[in-house]
Design a protein around this motif. Sequence first.
Motif, PDB file in Angstrom:
ATOM      1  N   GLY A  37      17.426  22.962  -3.644  1.00 34.76           N
ATOM      2  CA  GLY A  37      16.702  21.689  -3.630  1.00 34.76           C
ATOM      3  C   GLY A  37      17.631  20.500  -3.484  1.00 34.76           C
ATOM      4  N   TYR A  38      18.764  20.540  -4.165  1.00 33.09           N
ATOM      5  CA  TYR A  38      19.745  19.454  -4.074  1.00 33.09           C
ATOM      6  C   TYR A  38      20.344  19.390  -2.673  1.00 33.09           C
ATOM      7  CZ  TYR A  38      23.944  16.713  -5.024  1.00 33.09           C
ATOM      8  OH  TYR A  38      24.931  15.771  -4.989  1.00 33.09           O
ATOM      9  N   ILE A  39      20.671  20.532  -2.113  1.00 38.74           N
ATOM     10  CA  ILE A  39      21.229  20.569  -0.758  1.00 38.74           C
ATOM     11  C   ILE A  39      20.197  20.058   0.248  1.00 38.74           C
ATOM     12  CG2 ILE A  39      22.051  22.109   1.072  1.00 38.74           C
ATOM     13  CD1 ILE A  39      23.444  23.753  -1.122  1.00 38.74           C
ATOM     14  N   ASN A  40      18.934  20.461   0.076  1.00 42.47           N
ATOM     15  CA  ASN A  40      17.881  19.952   0.969  1.00 42.47           C
ATOM     16  C   ASN A  40      17.787  18.433   0.886  1.00 42.47           C
ATOM     17  OD1 ASN A  40      17.133  22.421   2.015  1.00 42.47           O
ATOM     18  ND2 ASN A  40      15.477  22.722   0.555  1.00 42.47           N
ATOM     19  N   LYS A  41      17.881  17.902  -0.309  1.00 40.28           N
ATOM     20  CA  LYS A  41      17.812  16.447  -0.487  1.00 40.28           C
ATOM     21  C   LYS A  41      18.976  15.758   0.234  1.00 40.28           C
ATOM     22  CE  LYS A  41      16.210  12.749  -2.576  1.00 40.28           C
ATOM     23  NZ  LYS A  41      14.949  12.143  -2.225  1.00 40.28           N
ATOM     24  N   LEU A  42      20.157  16.336   0.136  1.00 36.67           N
ATOM     25  CA  LEU A  42      21.325  15.755   0.808  1.00 36.67           C
ATOM     26  C   LEU A  42      21.201  15.814   2.333  1.00 36.67           C
ATOM     27  CD1 LEU A  42      24.268  17.184  -1.311  1.00 36.67           C
ATOM     28  CD2 LEU A  42      23.411  14.834  -1.315  1.00 36.67           C
ATOM     29  N   CYS A  43      20.508  16.817   2.843  1.00 37.61           N
ATOM     30  CA  CYS A  43      20.433  17.047   4.288  1.00 37.61           C
ATOM     31  C   CYS A  43      19.156  16.506   4.927  1.00 37.61           C
ATOM     32  CB  CYS A  43      20.538  18.547   4.572  1.00 37.61           C
ATOM     33  SG  CYS A  43      22.096  19.256   4.046  1.00 37.61           S
ATOM     34  N   THR A  44      18.361  15.764   4.186  1.00 38.21           N
ATOM     35  CA  THR A  44      17.116  15.227   4.715  1.00 38.21           C
ATOM     36  C   THR A  44      17.399  14.049   5.637  1.00 38.21           C
ATOM     37  OG1 THR A  44      15.901  15.929   2.766  1.00 38.21           O
ATOM     38  CG2 THR A  44      14.883  14.228   4.105  1.00 38.21           C
ATOM     39  N   ARG A  45      16.823  14.095   6.814  1.00 39.77           N
ATOM     40  CA  ARG A  45      17.002  13.047   7.826  1.00 39.77           C
ATOM     41  C   ARG A  45      15.637  12.608   8.341  1.00 39.77           C
ATOM     42  NH1 ARG A  45      21.097  12.760   5.757  1.00 39.77           N
ATOM     43  NH2 ARG A  45      23.069  13.616   6.427  1.00 39.77           N
ATOM     44  N   THR A  46      15.537  11.342   8.741  1.00 40.70           N
ATOM     45  CA  THR A  46      14.332  10.838   9.381  1.00 40.70           C
ATOM     46  C   THR A  46      14.576  10.804  10.878  1.00 40.70           C
ATOM     47  OG1 THR A  46      13.831   9.472   7.458  1.00 40.70           O
ATOM     48  CG2 THR A  46      12.702   8.924   9.503  1.00 40.70           C
ATOM     49  N   LEU A  47      13.771  11.552  11.615  1.00 41.68           N
ATOM     50  CA  LEU A  47      13.862  11.596  13.064  1.00 41.68           C
ATOM     51  C   LEU A  47      12.663  10.862  13.642  1.00 41.68           C
ATOM     52  CD1 LEU A  47      14.724  15.383  13.368  1.00 41.68           C
ATOM     53  CD2 LEU A  47      16.319  13.460  13.322  1.00 41.68           C
ATOM     54  N   TYR A  48      12.844  10.256  14.803  1.00 48.93           N
ATOM     55  CA  TYR A  48      11.774   9.484  15.425  1.00 48.93           C
ATOM     56  C   TYR A  48      11.399  10.085  16.773  1.00 48.93           C
ATOM     57  CZ  TYR A  48      12.901   6.073  11.845  1.00 48.93           C
ATOM     58  OH  TYR A  48      13.109   5.455  10.640  1.00 48.93           O
ATOM     59  N   GLU A  49      10.100  10.179  17.000  1.00 50.62           N
ATOM     60  CA  GLU A  49       9.579  10.639  18.282  1.00 50.62           C
ATOM     61  C   GLU A  49       9.744   9.510  19.306  1.00 50.62           C
ATOM     62  OE1 GLU A  49       8.383  13.647  18.992  1.00 50.62           O
ATOM     63  OE2 GLU A  49       8.621  14.371  16.941  1.00 50.62           O
ATOM     64  N   LEU A  50       9.458   9.801  20.570  1.00 55.30           N
ATOM     65  CA  LEU A  50       9.562   8.792  21.622  1.00 55.30           C
ATOM     66  C   LEU A  50       8.616   7.613  21.387  1.00 55.30           C
ATOM     67  CD1 LEU A  50       9.889  11.075  24.765  1.00 55.30           C
ATOM     68  CD2 LEU A  50      11.696   9.818  23.577  1.00 55.30           C
ATOM     69  N   ASP A  51       7.481   7.886  20.745  1.00 51.37           N
ATOM     70  CA  ASP A  51       6.528   6.803  20.477  1.00 51.37           C
ATOM     71  C   ASP A  51       6.840   6.057  19.178  1.00 51.37           C
ATOM     72  OD1 ASP A  51       5.817   8.702  18.633  1.00 51.37           O
ATOM     73  OD2 ASP A  51       3.699   8.762  19.172  1.00 51.37           O
TER      74      ASP A  51
END
Length: 78
Positions: A37-51
């Motif tokens: 869970g901690y590793i997932n939290k560290l590796c969470t990124r926000t990606l954006y679609e073309l729209d």
Amino acid sequence: MKQPTFHGRVLLPLSVFVEARAGDPLAIERVLRYYDGYINKLCTRTLYELDGTPHVRVDEHMKHRLQAKLVEAIVNRK
């Protein structure tokens, strides 16, 4: 006897770390699951679609790198 906790989460026994350091694959897997869970939290990124729509995702490449570093730190500890 009551198991020790930290913020409501049961801590891993020291014996698991000793076994993981000795190279026991089950103990290493248990340590990785404990910190997942901690590793997932560290590796969470926000990606954006073309729209412009945002999607929150776990960067799997970074997650595998962090897991490998954790295993290396446990096994190669002197």
